[in-house]
Structure formats: C-alpha cells, structure tokens
Design an enzyme around this catalytic site. Sequence first.
Site, PDB file in Angstrom:
ATOM      1  N   GLU A  46       0.840  -1.207   0.000  1.00 47.54           N
ATOM      2  CA  GLU A  46       0.000   0.000   0.000  1.00 47.54           C
ATOM      3  C   GLU A  46       0.874   1.256   0.000  1.00 47.54           C
ATOM      4  O   GLU A  46       1.831   1.358   0.767  1.00 47.54           O
ATOM      5  CB  GLU A  46      -0.877  -0.045   1.258  1.00 47.54           C
ATOM      6  CG  GLU A  46      -1.805   1.119   1.466  1.00 47.54           C
ATOM      7  CD  GLU A  46      -2.615   0.977   2.756  1.00 47.54           C
ATOM      8  OE1 GLU A  46      -3.559   1.766   2.935  1.00 47.54           O
ATOM      9  OE2 GLU A  46      -2.291   0.076   3.573  1.00 47.54           O
ATOM     10  N   LYS A 117      -9.148   2.245  -2.049  1.00 49.09           N
ATOM     11  CA  LYS A 117      -9.390   1.611  -0.765  1.00 49.09           C
ATOM     12  C   LYS A 117     -10.769   2.002  -0.266  1.00 49.09           C
ATOM     13  O   LYS A 117     -11.137   3.183  -0.265  1.00 49.09           O
ATOM     14  CB  LYS A 117      -8.317   2.033   0.232  1.00 49.09           C
ATOM     15  CG  LYS A 117      -8.351   1.307   1.575  1.00 49.09           C
ATOM     16  CD  LYS A 117      -7.135   1.687   2.413  1.00 49.09           C
ATOM     17  CE  LYS A 117      -7.057   0.926   3.720  1.00 49.09           C
ATOM     18  NZ  LYS A 117      -5.825   1.236   4.489  1.00 49.09           N
ATOM     19  N   CYS A 172      -5.376  -3.386   2.492  1.00 48.78           N
ATOM     20  CA  CYS A 172      -5.145  -3.429   3.937  1.00 48.78           C
ATOM     21  C   CYS A 172      -6.418  -3.551   4.773  1.00 48.78           C
ATOM     22  O   CYS A 172      -6.985  -4.614   4.895  1.00 48.78           O
ATOM     23  CB  CYS A 172      -4.325  -2.213   4.361  1.00 48.78           C
ATOM     24  SG  CYS A 172      -3.497  -2.454   5.969  1.00 48.78           S
TER      25      CYS A 172
END
Length: 640
Positions: A46, A117, A172
């Site tokens: 990330e 995300k 994540c």
Amino acid sequence: MRDGFIKVAAGTPKIRVADCRYNAEQIFTLMREADKQGVRVLCLPELCITGYTCGDLFLQPTLLRGAEEALATILEATKNLDMVTTLGLPVRNKWDNKLYNCAAVIQKGEILGLVPKACLPNYGEFYEGRWFTSGAGVDATVTLCGQEVSLADSNLFACEDMPGLVIGVEICEDLWAPEPPSIRLARSGATLILNLSASNELAGKAAYRRGLVSGQSGRLVCGYVYADAGEGESTTDLVFAGHNIVAENGTILAERRFSTGLTISEIDVERLVYERQRMNTYRTESDQACWRTSFSLTPADTRLTRPVSPTPFVPQDQSDRAERCNEILYTAALGLKKRLEHTHAKTAVVGLSGGLDSTLAVLITAVSMEMLDRPASDIIAVTMPCFGTTDRTKSNAVLLAERLGCTLKTIDIGEAVRRHFKDISQSMEDHDVTFENGQARERTQVLMDIANQTGGLVIGTGDLSELALGWCTYNGDHMSNYAVNAGIPKTLVRHLVSFISDDKEAEDPQLSTVLADILDTPVSPELLPAIEGQIAQKTEDLVGPYELHDFFLYYAVRWAFPPRKVLRLAEYAFGRSYDRAVLLKWLKNFYRRFFAQQFKRSCLPDGPKVGSVALSPRGDWRMPSDAVAELWLDELEGLM
C-alpha cells in the site's frame, strides 16, 4: 500456467518516505527480479510509491505530482514485462477533488485500472480519514500518466489465456472490515485476491493477520496474496515488518517477515475453480456486479516451489499430526459408540490378524467401550489362523488382545477351508483367487456367526486405501456390520497406530512394544502359505506402494485432477524416491483398479467419515459400477 498453476509473489521494496524517485527505482528493480524468477502476478505494498507514513504530506501537490511521475518511470522501465503488478499510490480525482488511496494494476507499460481503498481506518494509530476519501461505490475515469484509466472499487482483471484467473484487489483495512470487498469480488468471479497493505507490527498481531489471510482465502475459495510495507517506512511511532503471505483455500503456501524482497509461490487456479464448481453453496453474482478488464499473459510452464506433501492425509508438523490422530481416533470411536448403543449390541466382534488394519479397528473399539463405560471384555477378538498365518502375526494378535483385556477366541479355520475346497473341487495346490478368497470368506462367516451367538456386531477392519483399490474379498473382509476404518487411508492407519503406541509407552510398555512390532510387519492378507515361516504375500509388491496410492487417491478423487496433473505432482513430491516409469506404472494400476472395483464400494457397510475423502455410496462418492477407465488411461499413455 500449465495444469492451472500461476506463479505469484508478494514483494516488499526498501523505500524512503516521500522519496518517490528512489522508491520507483526500488520498485522496478524488484519487478524485474520477480520477472526473472518466473512470477506472473506481483503484489506490492500500500502506498509504496510515496511511503504509507507520509502523514499530512499527502495533502501536498508536490508529493502527488512526484508519485505520478514515479509511476510513469516504473511504467517505462517495465514496459517489456509480461507480468501483472499491483502497487500503491495516492490518486486525486479532479472531478470530485478527492484523494484516494489506490492500487494501480499495471502491465507492459499500461495501467489496466485503479482500485481505491474502501475501508479507511481512522482509529488508534491510523488517521487515513484525515487525507483520503473512501472508494466504496466510486466509479470514475481519471487521467494518470497520460492514460485514461478506470477508478472503481468494482474493477476485476481477467486473463484471456487462463480463463480461471480473475484478479480482484483490496487494500489493507478492507480485509479487517466486517464485509471485506473481496467477498463481492470473489462472488463476481475473482479467484485471486491481491491485498496491498501497510500493517504495522505489534506483539501478537502477526498471528491474527495470518489467520485473517488464511481464513479469507478458505472462505472465498481463492488465492490470496498479501504484501505488507516494511523497511523504510517512518518509525516515528510505528514499525512495519513486511509480513508477506501467500495463501490458497485456507492454506498458507509461503510467508516472510522482517525482511524486504519477494515471497513467491504458485496458486492452483484449476483447483479453486473445481472447488467452487463442486460447492453448491458458493453463490455467484451476475457479470454486471463487477467490471472486467481483460489482459493477456504469454503461456509458459510454471516451475513448482509450493509445498506438496507426499503424504497428503498426514500432517507434516508433529504436533499437528498428534492432534489429527487424536481427533480421528475419537471421531471413529464416537461413530461406533452410537451404533453399539442403537443396536443394543452386547459384544463387538473383531477379526484380529496381527496386521495394521485389524489392530486399529480393535483400538478404536476399545475407545468406544471406554466411552460407554463398558469393559474391554465385551470385545471378542477372534484370531483365525490358516495356511498363510505366521507365528509373528498370530503371536502379536494374541498379545494385543490380552493387553487390551479383550475376550480372545482362537479358531483355526484350516480344516473348514479344506472341507469347503473339497466340496467345490478346489485343489489345495492351486493357489488361485479361489484359494485366497475362500479363506477370507470363511473368516467373515465365523465372525458373523459369533456375533449372532453373542448378540454382537462385526466390526470391519478394511481401510480407505483398500476400498479404493478393491483390495478386499467381496462378501469376505469387504463385509461387516460397521466399518470403523472405512474413511482412514493406509498411510494414516500407520500413523494412528504409531500415535497410540507412543501414547501408551509409559502406561503400558508391553502394549507399546507389540504395537511397534505390528507397525514393523509387512502389510499382507496372509492368504498364501508362508515360506519358511515368513510372510509370502506382500500387498505392496502386488498392488504398489500405499504411499503412492494414497497420494493418487487424494488428488484424483478429492480434487478431480486429470491423470497428467496427478503424475506431475507425484514427480514433484516423490522425485527422489521413484522415477517417472515407476510412478506411471502404479498410477495406471491405480486407475485400472479404481474403476474396475467400484462394484465393491457400491454396497459398503456403514462407517464413519473422518476426513476430506470418503468412498461411501451414501456419502461422498457416487460412481456407476460399470464406468470405463479408458479416457484416464489414454491420457497417461503418451507420457512415457
């Protein structure tokens, strides 16, 4: 890519916070290294172009411009790489003036798509909501590095040359959420999930992270590649350990921590596609649920590095193996306990030969009697010596029954068999199948009649491997009232008896000693006359090594792998022990026997399923008794 394998990697480059040019060099160098090692799909961490820990610098146009320029450098430097790579960077959408934490999916100098995300942590040590906007539901087009690119949380990436390979991306915290995006991606067809992560290290967090990744791969029946940030991130308040994981359908294939570089393994896409096809509870969504972008990979062989155990039914780790043995022992005993209770059986009758299978059967029966608070004397252990019985096996059977406290009966069936052979005009000098099976059926008749006399049940001793090969006499040892070993393959039978032997060593050393000698005795039905007191008929000389047949059984039945793929995996797992010609010989024998002997499995007695492979016609396996093996054997003919 042959046989459904695709080489994947999680990579952690060493970076500098906010030094996008340096980071670009580290990234494309790592990409080139991955390509040299045959990686076809690479996942990087990330925000690795900028560093995850830039803080309020994410709001600086200079950093955003530097990130875009760095991506352009990476695209130019890797434009000849066939490999698909995902890497993280911040992307601003000029249409809504919002900043997104994105994964860029790139190949051959092109951006295939951007995935934002969805779940932004803004608690504890995380402040992503301060800089970024959630990408949940976003569907836009942005210009990045001079390319018009889709920015959407619904992007999927499908390989034209390997139809089962569909890549989905989450970032994540998305995995930590109650409903991770990977659920929708998998239901829309994704078989490989890539997670670009920057998860800081805390005491105990690695185990939790590992459980999340393996659990999600199992729940979604997918491959899962988790790439974590590592060295170079700011240590002002946090430490990142580069915990990289490659998992497949609940199994960790490769893992690395506290280092930079590549964590490589192979995902078996064919296996995942088969499992989803088999599970009717695996619900899929329409193609409109996610948008698919196609890409192409040049077909190439994949050199295997992933773990392939030569004993797939037996855990490699010693503590795991002990736990598995204990679990199976009690599962089988619970099944028998219920049957004894339900039938009000006064006794359990076991034919005890001094071999492995009957030993395990009587040990399981003893556990069932303990569960019922009944004495071991309610087990009638019957030894039935005949023409092939050796002193060693007979003695071990007697000692075993005595140490367990069973009621022991010794019945020499030689005279009864001779009379039967006389009745049917069978020569005692003709050691054909009638000579062998006549003894096996006489033993079963004795057991059944003793069970009638004592109000009991005959406990079957045949195991899963014998059922697969048909290595049992129809209406002989093939038959019983309850078959406790029916779901246990031969390789696991050995480990179960060994486990009990070790467990009893301190409590009953004599029992442990006799079990150890049984383990050391060649596997044999002892139906041919002994030679100078030694076993003349060794099963594995006739049908092949059980370690090979159990391997073939696992992959041919549990995963429906074609013969060519079973052979490839066998060569990989057993290459130092058996050459290709030997593996082919016994694999052909396996398919011939497995098809020809289905009629015996079509009328099996009840028995408990204890593992992922079972051949009961009422449970896992439904196959016509007259199916033909030619297609499977033909596939092997050209592989010599």
